[in-house]
Design a protein around this motif. Structure first.
Motif, mmCIF file in Angstrom:
data_model
loop_
_atom_site.group_PDB
_atom_site.id
_atom_site.type_symbol
_atom_site.label_atom_id
_atom_site.label_comp_id
_atom_site.label_asym_id
_atom_site.label_seq_id
_atom_site.Cartn_x
_atom_site.Cartn_y
_atom_site.Cartn_z
ATOM 1 N N UNK A 1 5.627 2.902 1.883
ATOM 2 C CA UNK A 1 5.114 1.741 1.898
ATOM 3 C C UNK A 1 4.775 1.412 0.429
ATOM 4 N N UNK A 2 4.735 0.243 -0.016
ATOM 5 C CA UNK A 2 4.272 -0.222 -1.197
ATOM 6 C C UNK A 2 3.715 -1.565 -1.302
ATOM 7 N N UNK A 3 3.032 -2.078 -2.315
ATOM 8 C CA UNK A 3 2.307 -3.205 -2.713
ATOM 9 C C UNK A 3 2.865 -3.739 -4.202
ATOM 10 N N UNK A 4 3.535 -4.665 -4.028
ATOM 11 C CA UNK A 4 3.859 -5.522 -5.337
ATOM 12 C C UNK A 4 2.188 -5.656 -6.354
ATOM 13 N N UNK B 1 0.333 6.153 -7.032
ATOM 14 C CA UNK B 1 0.644 7.192 -6.023
ATOM 15 C C UNK B 1 -0.301 7.561 -5.076
ATOM 16 N N UNK B 2 -0.361 7.166 -3.841
ATOM 17 C CA UNK B 2 -1.721 7.295 -2.880
ATOM 18 C C UNK B 2 -1.224 8.208 -1.718
ATOM 19 N N UNK C 1 -0.917 2.301 2.572
ATOM 20 C CA UNK C 1 -0.901 1.022 1.558
ATOM 21 C C UNK C 1 -1.939 -0.014 1.706
ATOM 22 N N UNK C 2 -1.827 -0.310 3.216
ATOM 23 C CA UNK C 2 -2.866 -1.490 3.451
ATOM 24 C C UNK C 2 -4.324 -1.134 3.054
ATOM 25 N N UNK C 3 -4.703 0.158 2.815
ATOM 26 C CA UNK C 3 -6.164 0.490 2.405
ATOM 27 C C UNK C 3 -6.327 -0.298 0.990
ATOM 28 N N UNK C 4 -5.408 -0.625 0.357
ATOM 29 C CA UNK C 4 -5.509 -1.054 -1.032
ATOM 30 C C UNK C 4 -5.200 -2.601 -1.095
ATOM 31 N N UNK D 1 0.328 -3.394 -11.363
ATOM 32 C CA UNK D 1 0.305 -2.035 -10.945
ATOM 33 C C UNK D 1 0.623 -1.973 -9.485
ATOM 34 N N UNK D 2 1.845 -1.062 -9.433
ATOM 35 C CA UNK D 2 2.318 -1.047 -8.086
ATOM 36 C C UNK D 2 1.420 0.050 -7.373
ATOM 37 N N UNK D 3 1.333 -0.045 -5.917
ATOM 38 C CA UNK D 3 0.724 1.057 -4.987
ATOM 39 C C UNK D 3 1.952 1.356 -4.178
ATOM 40 N N UNK D 4 2.217 2.803 -4.318
ATOM 41 C CA UNK D 4 3.041 3.349 -3.408
ATOM 42 C C UNK D 4 2.477 4.320 -2.468
#
Length: 132
Positions: A40-43, A69-70, A82-85, A91-94
């Motif tokens: 999962x990721x966030x833009x 990278x989480x 990913x939803x925790x962020x 910055x991408x969240x992956x």
């Protein structure tokens, strides 16, 4: 159920989950052993700047957005991680899944899974929007 002249066919309904650009999304990639895996990721909130340098031996701020990278613990899905962020500026969240409920403790196959998710994110991000 009537197949409408299509023997062997059945009708199937799918329910798709539409996501806004500021919400996390799930993607599938082929992992190191050829198996399909999820991450999962966030833009990023802000557009990333693509590099226009001819010499790619140096890394600079113009090379796009960094990736957070989480890793997650036991029984946490990639989507929930990913939803925790919240979306971050430039910055991408992956959040890779990690291949099991214990994520192989992010060693060996879990580590390789995170690397595969990162490589896939690079490809997907270049296809998703030229500014992200």
């Amino acid at each position: 159920e009537h197949s409408g002249g299509r023997e062997g066919w059945t009708d199937t309904s799918l329910r798709l989950r539409c996501r806004a650009r500021d919400e996390s999304f799930i993607f599938t990639f082929i992992d190191f052993d050829g198996s399909p895996q999820q991450a999962a990721a966030r833009f990023p909130k802000s557009p990333c700047v693509a590099s226009t340098k001819k010499d790619d031996t140096e890394v600079s701020e113009d090379d796009g957005c960094p990736v957070l990278l989480s890793m997650h613990g036991m029984d946490v899905t990639a989507q929930r991680q990913a939803d925790a962020y919240r979306s971050k500026e430039s910055l991408w969240v992956l959040a890779p899944h990690g291949r099991s409920t214990h994520s192989f403790f992010w060693q060996g196959p879990g580590h390789w899974n995170a690397e595969g998710a990162l490589r896939a994110l690079v490809i997907y991000s270049s296809m998703s929007n030229k500014t992200f």
